[in-house]
Design a protein around this motif. Sequence first.
Motif, short mmCIF file in Angstrom:
data_model
loop_
_atom_site.label_atom_id
_atom_site.label_comp_id
_atom_site.label_asym_id
_atom_site.label_seq_id
_atom_site.Cartn_x
_atom_site.Cartn_y
_atom_site.Cartn_z
N SER A 260 0.84 -1.20 0.00
CA SER A 260 0.00 0.00 0.00
C SER A 260 0.87 1.25 0.00
O SER A 260 2.09 1.18 0.14
N HIS A 261 0.21 2.40 -0.17
CA HIS A 261 0.94 3.66 -0.29
C HIS A 261 0.19 4.74 0.46
O HIS A 261 -1.02 4.94 0.25
N ASN B 272 0.47 8.68 1.03
CA ASN B 272 1.06 9.98 0.73
C ASN B 272 0.58 10.97 1.79
O ASN B 272 -0.22 11.86 1.54
N THR C 244 5.08 -1.47 2.03
CA THR C 244 4.21 -0.29 2.07
C THR C 244 5.06 0.95 2.27
O THR C 244 6.03 0.94 3.03
N MET C 245 4.68 2.01 1.57
CA MET C 245 5.45 3.25 1.62
C MET C 245 4.67 4.37 2.31
O MET C 245 3.45 4.47 2.18
N ASN D 250 5.20 8.55 2.44
CA ASN D 250 5.99 9.61 1.82
C ASN D 250 6.40 10.71 2.78
O ASN D 250 7.23 11.54 2.43
N ASN E 101 -4.47 2.86 -1.38
CA ASN E 101 -3.81 4.14 -1.62
C ASN E 101 -4.53 5.25 -0.86
O ASN E 101 -5.75 5.41 -0.99
#
Length: 397
Positions: A151-152, A154, A194-195, A197, A363
């Motif tokens: 997953s991401h 931001n 998973t990131m 930001n 996301n």
Amino acid sequence: MLLNRKFSASKQGGFVLVMVLLFTSSLVYLSLSSFGSIESKVAVQRLDGDSLRAELAAQAGIEHAKSRLMDDLEWDGTDEWVDLGGSKFFVAIAAIEDDEGDGGITYQVTVEGRSGHGKRVLAMNYEVSAGNDFSEVGCYFLSSNIDINKSHFNADVFLADAPGSVYDYTADAFGNETWSLNTDNLGSTNISNTMVNHTSFQFTSNNYFKGNYDKVVLDTAIYMPAWNLDFYLIPSDTTIVLSGIEEVSETNFNQTLVVLLDEGDTFNVNDCNLHGGLVIYVAPDYDLRSGARNAVSIDKSNIGTGASPHIGLIAPACEVKGGGDHINIHGFCFWNSIDDLDNAHVNGALIVVNEVDDLDSFNFHAHPPTLSNPPEGVTMKSSTPGITLVTGGESLL
């Protein structure tokens, strides 16, 4: 000789009578003296008891003042005496100008306790430091029972990855806002591939995310948002209230859709455009930590727009689930738990109270206008401020 004997006996009898009277008077005096002494001791003990209870009442007022200041830095004391059943206290608070410029505020707390004839006044100065500022955090996971993969995010993310990291919100029997520290073990945190930001705010030093991101390890708990959805029960030009309906399909709504469900029901949203957002009502005294009361299942739908009033999906007592490539939610989201909400896109703000299970390819993007303008019915609070005793003692006022 006979007369002399009579006289002598009469004289002796008089002497005995005088002695008896003197002895009786002495006994009466001693009795009265003893009674007076006992009464005096009882009075002193009564005063000591009143003083002790007044002291305890004043101390109770100090603790009450500390708790209220932690919740509300604008609180300026009690409006009237607080009855403790036989004793009472009154709190007055004055803010003292901060000359140090370190962001702290000093408060002079004066508490008077009374009980019967007893009176005690305690005067304390406390420095209250500002808590952590989470105004930029877009996503809050208020539990460590998390399973996320590929997953991401931001956004800045908050993780309650240790016991004692969240003050849980409940409304008392009178509707007053109350918080209590949750010290339970809320599960294991499993985040892979998973990131993030931006920044991860957490309570352990674990590296949960991929890539380069900032990590802030916290040592003070944060508050669960306060909430009350009664506002949405009033139909208006911008609100539609549905009761007894468990599904909307292939439908467009520009108004905010408000749904009332029986406990255990699932509300299905299939191929819809709910531009005004979706609210699943639950009574304000529901304990969110008890788990999901209802569920929302979403398929191929758009919910919210991100514009004012910034309502996405507000469902604090619902498990949110779905699947597919066409789930888009814009605006403020407040959920009880997530189950298998794969491939969904959420833009705005997200709060999840309990479990996040099997979340893949999710996301999330923070939306600053949504973060700074929570919708009606939800109140965000900062983390716990610190409170330090500067000076204190008994006051003679």
